[in-house]
Design an enzyme around this catalytic site. Sequence first.
Site, PDB file in Angstrom:
ATOM      1  N   LYS A   1       0.847  -1.194   0.000  1.00  0.00           N
ATOM      2  CA  LYS A   1       0.000   0.000   0.000  1.00  0.00           C
ATOM      3  C   LYS A   1       0.889   1.253   0.000  1.00  0.00           C
ATOM      4  CE  LYS A   1      -3.468  -2.854   0.332  1.00  0.00           C
ATOM      5  NZ  LYS A   1      -2.935  -4.099  -0.243  1.00  0.00           N
TER       6      LYS A   1
HETATM    7  C1  LIG Z   1      -9.108  -4.375  -1.576  1.00  0.00           C
HETATM    8  C2  LIG Z   1      -8.391  -5.000  -0.407  1.00  0.00           C
HETATM    9  N1  LIG Z   1      -9.043  -5.165   0.752  1.00  0.00           N
HETATM   10  C3  LIG Z   1      -8.435  -5.708   1.830  1.00  0.00           C
HETATM   11  C4  LIG Z   1      -7.123  -6.118   1.782  1.00  0.00           C
HETATM   12  C5  LIG Z   1      -6.513  -6.757   2.991  1.00  0.00           C
HETATM   13  O1  LIG Z   1      -5.525  -6.023   3.594  1.00  0.00           O
HETATM   14  P1  LIG Z   1      -4.400  -6.744   4.512  1.00  0.00           P
HETATM   15  O2  LIG Z   1      -3.387  -7.326   3.563  1.00  0.00           O
HETATM   16  O3  LIG Z   1      -3.852  -5.620   5.322  1.00  0.00           O
HETATM   17  O4  LIG Z   1      -5.056  -7.785   5.323  1.00  0.00           O
HETATM   18  C6  LIG Z   1      -6.403  -5.962   0.603  1.00  0.00           C
HETATM   19  C7  LIG Z   1      -5.007  -6.410   0.550  1.00  0.00           C
HETATM   20  O5  LIG Z   1      -4.333  -6.412  -0.435  1.00  0.00           O
HETATM   21  C8  LIG Z   1      -7.045  -5.395  -0.538  1.00  0.00           C
HETATM   22  O6  LIG Z   1      -6.410  -5.239  -1.696  1.00  0.00           O
END
Ligand SMILES: Cc1ncc(COP(=O)(O)O)c(C=O)c1O
Length: 370
Positions: free
Chosen positions: A181
């Site tokens: 991110k």
């Molecule tokens: C659209 C979206 N939602 C949620 C997540 C989940 O985030 P995390 O990797 O911090 O669990 C991601 C992760 O890439 C994502 O792309």
Amino acid sequence: MIRLAFPAIDEREVQSVAAVLNTAQLVSGRLVERFEAELAERTGRKYGIAVSNGTTALALAMEALGVYGKQVIVPALTWPSPAHAAVLAGARPLLVDIDEKEWNIDPKDVAAAVTDETALIVAIDQFGVPARHEELAQAAAVRGTTPLFLEDAACALGSALGGRPCGSFGVVSIISFHPRKVITTGEGGMCLTDDGDLAERIRQSRNHGLDHKGRFVVARGNARMTEIQAAIGLAQLAKLEKIVARRREIAAHYRARLSDLPLSFQSAPDSAQRNEQSFGCVLHFGGESTRNRFIASARSMGVELGPLSHHLGVLPSLAPFGPHRPTPISAHVAQRGFALPIHSRLSDEEVETVIRTVRRCIEEVVSDDN
Ligand SMILES: Cc1ncc(COP(=O)(O)O)c(C=O)c1O
């Protein structure tokens, strides 16, 4: 290898972490509270609740919204987290298709899919491009019922729509701080909301079910963010504008210099300001194997490309919750999509190398396919 992603970490994060490690307060301290307050302020929200990652933020938010036993609509092109979080919160995910140009949940498909069973719609600001939040709310109201919206802004910190920041659109919005991110805490996530009761329920759920009076009122686990993560997050947040500005420069180069190739890029609503979290392209020819050859060829030349995203309609994990709606656009984008390196450490020279390599690899796969 020119890397697909690289966190913008420098001496500031190193020193912030060292400062925390020299204290006795590694969890539940001032820095997590400051990180929550700063993120809430930037996104115009009343409350920020920091948690261990973005997927947990989704699951805790859904649980607090009371989706247990109900249906949650999720777009079919994404990392599986929103659909898996619905399952973790005891709901049934229903997959709907994305828009052909913007690759975000399609308001027309939402209007066709929504029923009295629908408790929640997850609107993802995919790859940092804001979903059409207003249109979605109108589309969802077709049956006279008004499902709630959760904004999955996992990728969208620093983006805005009509001047309004991503992270401000859902009854709860979530952000991820995974290293792919725009800013990172290693792993980490945040729920953002203006609803004090919801905020309190999410806070309880992240901390063993403890309420603000110190009573265990529900049986829950531990999903807290550490002070170490928050220290990194605060240092990163101070650089957000600079990071996004560099990403925008790089994306503008890619768009200008690759626009004559047989590729589509992700469009955005006119009033969108995107953070360029990922730079996605979709090949106009071939299928998954051509796309995979293309990625392998670029990697062999020292440029790390990656598959763009996932078509949730084919995941065994979600098969028990079907039948889902037909999602051909999600399938198409997942099979032919790939991501280019984009991060604030890329030099102008490296950006030129990526452009040259993509051009060469396209020629190669086109001539192989003929
Ligand atoms: C659209 C979206 N939602 C949620 C997540 C989940 O985030 P995390 O990797 O911090 O669990 C991601 C992760 O890439 C994502 O792309």
